[in-house]
Enzyme design. Structure first.
Site, PDB file in Angstrom:
ATOM      1  N   ASN A   8       0.863  -1.185   0.000  1.00  0.00           N
ATOM      2  CA  ASN A   8       0.000   0.000   0.000  1.00  0.00           C
ATOM      3  C   ASN A   8       0.897   1.231   0.000  1.00  0.00           C
ATOM      4  O   ASN A   8       1.504   1.555   1.009  1.00  0.00           O
ATOM      5  CB  ASN A   8      -0.911  -0.021   1.235  1.00  0.00           C
ATOM      6  CG  ASN A   8      -1.756   1.227   1.350  1.00  0.00           C
ATOM      7  OD1 ASN A   8      -1.794   2.054   0.429  1.00  0.00           O
ATOM      8  ND2 ASN A   8      -2.439   1.377   2.472  1.00  0.00           N
ATOM      9  N   LYS A  10      -0.034   4.291  -0.317  1.00  0.00           N
ATOM     10  CA  LYS A  10      -0.690   5.498   0.228  1.00  0.00           C
ATOM     11  C   LYS A  10      -0.468   6.681  -0.728  1.00  0.00           C
ATOM     12  O   LYS A  10      -0.495   6.476  -1.936  1.00  0.00           O
ATOM     13  CB  LYS A  10      -0.184   5.748   1.649  1.00  0.00           C
ATOM     14  CG  LYS A  10      -0.314   4.468   2.502  1.00  0.00           C
ATOM     15  CD  LYS A  10      -0.121   4.619   3.965  1.00  0.00           C
ATOM     16  CE  LYS A  10      -0.317   3.272   4.636  1.00  0.00           C
ATOM     17  NZ  LYS A  10      -0.249   3.319   6.087  1.00  0.00           N
ATOM     18  N   HIS A  93      -9.601   0.845   4.450  1.00  0.00           N
ATOM     19  CA  HIS A  93      -8.339   1.027   5.189  1.00  0.00           C
ATOM     20  C   HIS A  93      -8.600   1.944   6.380  1.00  0.00           C
ATOM     21  O   HIS A  93      -9.439   2.849   6.301  1.00  0.00           O
ATOM     22  CB  HIS A  93      -7.272   1.627   4.259  1.00  0.00           C
ATOM     23  CG  HIS A  93      -5.920   1.639   4.886  1.00  0.00           C
ATOM     24  ND1 HIS A  93      -5.532   2.622   5.775  1.00  0.00           N
ATOM     25  CD2 HIS A  93      -4.875   0.790   4.785  1.00  0.00           C
ATOM     26  CE1 HIS A  93      -4.293   2.357   6.189  1.00  0.00           C
ATOM     27  NE2 HIS A  93      -3.876   1.252   5.597  1.00  0.00           N
ATOM     28  N   GLU A  95      -7.127   4.404   7.481  1.00  0.00           N
ATOM     29  CA  GLU A  95      -7.003   5.841   7.167  1.00  0.00           C
ATOM     30  C   GLU A  95      -8.267   6.348   6.466  1.00  0.00           C
ATOM     31  O   GLU A  95      -8.667   7.491   6.666  1.00  0.00           O
ATOM     32  CB  GLU A  95      -5.728   6.079   6.331  1.00  0.00           C
ATOM     33  CG  GLU A  95      -4.476   5.942   7.205  1.00  0.00           C
ATOM     34  CD  GLU A  95      -3.248   5.403   6.493  1.00  0.00           C
ATOM     35  OE1 GLU A  95      -3.184   5.454   5.254  1.00  0.00           O
ATOM     36  OE2 GLU A  95      -2.337   4.911   7.211  1.00  0.00           O
ATOM     37  N   GLU A 163      -5.278  -5.150  10.157  1.00  0.00           N
ATOM     38  CA  GLU A 163      -4.265  -4.148  10.457  1.00  0.00           C
ATOM     39  C   GLU A 163      -4.630  -3.425  11.751  1.00  0.00           C
ATOM     40  O   GLU A 163      -5.497  -2.529  11.741  1.00  0.00           O
ATOM     41  CB  GLU A 163      -4.183  -3.109   9.326  1.00  0.00           C
ATOM     42  CG  GLU A 163      -3.828  -3.698   7.983  1.00  0.00           C
ATOM     43  CD  GLU A 163      -3.262  -2.636   7.036  1.00  0.00           C
ATOM     44  OE1 GLU A 163      -2.101  -2.751   6.656  1.00  0.00           O
ATOM     45  OE2 GLU A 163      -3.989  -1.677   6.718  1.00  0.00           O
ATOM     46  N   GLY A 169       2.255   2.365  10.723  1.00  0.00           N
ATOM     47  CA  GLY A 169       3.158   3.505  10.609  1.00  0.00           C
ATOM     48  C   GLY A 169       3.820   3.906  11.918  1.00  0.00           C
ATOM     49  O   GLY A 169       4.419   4.974  12.016  1.00  0.00           O
ATOM     50  N   SER A 204       3.433  -2.089  10.358  1.00  0.00           N
ATOM     51  CA  SER A 204       4.878  -2.093  10.639  1.00  0.00           C
ATOM     52  C   SER A 204       5.564  -3.414  10.291  1.00  0.00           C
ATOM     53  O   SER A 204       6.488  -3.850  10.982  1.00  0.00           O
ATOM     54  CB  SER A 204       5.139  -1.714  12.101  1.00  0.00           C
ATOM     55  OG  SER A 204       4.688  -0.390  12.345  1.00  0.00           O
TER      56      SER A 204
HETATM   57  P1  13P Z   1       3.051   0.413   7.659  1.00  0.00           P
HETATM   58  O1  13P Z   1       3.597  -0.861   7.087  1.00  0.00           O
HETATM   59  O2  13P Z   1       3.796   1.639   7.203  1.00  0.00           O
HETATM   60  O3  13P Z   1       2.864   0.334   9.144  1.00  0.00           O
HETATM   61  O4  13P Z   1       1.570   0.603   7.032  1.00  0.00           O
HETATM   62  C1  13P Z   1       0.666  -0.443   7.119  1.00  0.00           C
HETATM   63  C2  13P Z   1      -0.513  -0.124   6.293  1.00  0.00           C
HETATM   64  O5  13P Z   1      -1.297   0.772   6.611  1.00  0.00           O
HETATM   65  C3  13P Z   1      -0.717  -0.865   5.059  1.00  0.00           C
HETATM   66  O6  13P Z   1      -2.008  -0.700   4.572  1.00  0.00           O
END
Ligand code: 13P
Length: 240
Positions: A8, A10, A93, A95, A163, A169, A204
């Protein structure tokens, strides 16, 4: 169940950066031990599809609307993703839920719409730190799955990505024991609802923790954010 390694991106990577990434990644993708899927940002999607043509790499978008076209300013069309050669759509997601206010009801409509076009939805679920600390994780995931899959077709492909919001993140990865326990719960909820789906872990994931996490019960792969932006780190994860 086949393994899936999903990236992903983003809101990172321009079309030029996307082309440059894939010109290198195409040379190593053959080493991956499962299917590899990338979710670039919308405007870089076509560059991703073009540069990966003829390879085993799959491409998808990070979001879509519940209609193929119409007066929906600023939205993305899953029909367009399909036409340019994408095969997956990431849905719900954390976010999207937290920053853009997506509800489980909207997410359910997106899952059904994506399936109706013959694309594969990758439905994201996960609890916040407060919910985990209050021991509500199971209830939260059960609700997200129950509502998010309410209109889904059990006979069509779907992928679930677990997740935990507190691990995204933050560099704070869930422990192997937490991943095993939660994936077992997600698997049992899905079974109860009548779905069979690969369950990916996200939050992560890095080259140094992927090897241990992939061994845990009901972990069919990963959804990777930060560590998917570099060829070296992502291919290390995709070869566990
Ligand atoms: P990270 O791997 O940066 O923690 O992000 C995970 C994520 O949101 C994947 O969709």
């Amino acid at each position: 169940m086949k393994k899936i390694f999903a990236a992903n991106w983003k809101l990172f990577k321009t079309p030029a950066e996307t082309r440059s990434f894939f010109s290198k990644f195409k040379e190593v993708v053959g080493q991956a031990t499962g299917e590899v899927v990338f979710f670039p940002s919308a405007i870089s999607l076509e560059a991703a599809v073009e540069t990966t043509k003829g390879s085993a790499i799959k491409i998808g978008s990070q979001n879509c609307y519940v209609q193929a076209q119409g007066a929906f300013t600023g939205e993305n069309s899953a029909q367009v993703v399909k036409e340019i050669g994408g095969t997956y759509i990431l849905i719900g997601h954390s976010e999207r839920r937290a920053i853009f206010g997506e509800t489980d009801a909207l997410i359910a409509d997106k899952v059904a719409f994506v399936q109706s076009l013959g694309l594969t939805p990758m439905l994201c679920i996960g609890e916040t730190l407060a919910e985990r600390e209050a021991t509500h994780t199971f209830r939260v995931l059960e609700t997200q799955l129950h509502l998010g899959l309410a209109k889904a077709d059990k006979s069509k492909p779907i992928v679930v990505a677990y997740e935990p919001v507190w691990a995204i993140g933050t560099g704070k990865v869930a422990t192997p024991a937490q991943v095993a326990e939660t994936h077992t719960d997600v698997h049992s909820i899905l079974t109860k609802l009548g779905f069979t789906a690969p369950i990916l872990y996200g939050g992560s994931v890095k080259p140094d923790n992927a090897g241990e996490l992939i061994k845990q019960a009901h972990v069919s792969g990963f959804l990777v954010g930060g560590a998917s932006l570099e060829v070296d780190s992502f291919i290390k994860i995709a070869t566990v």
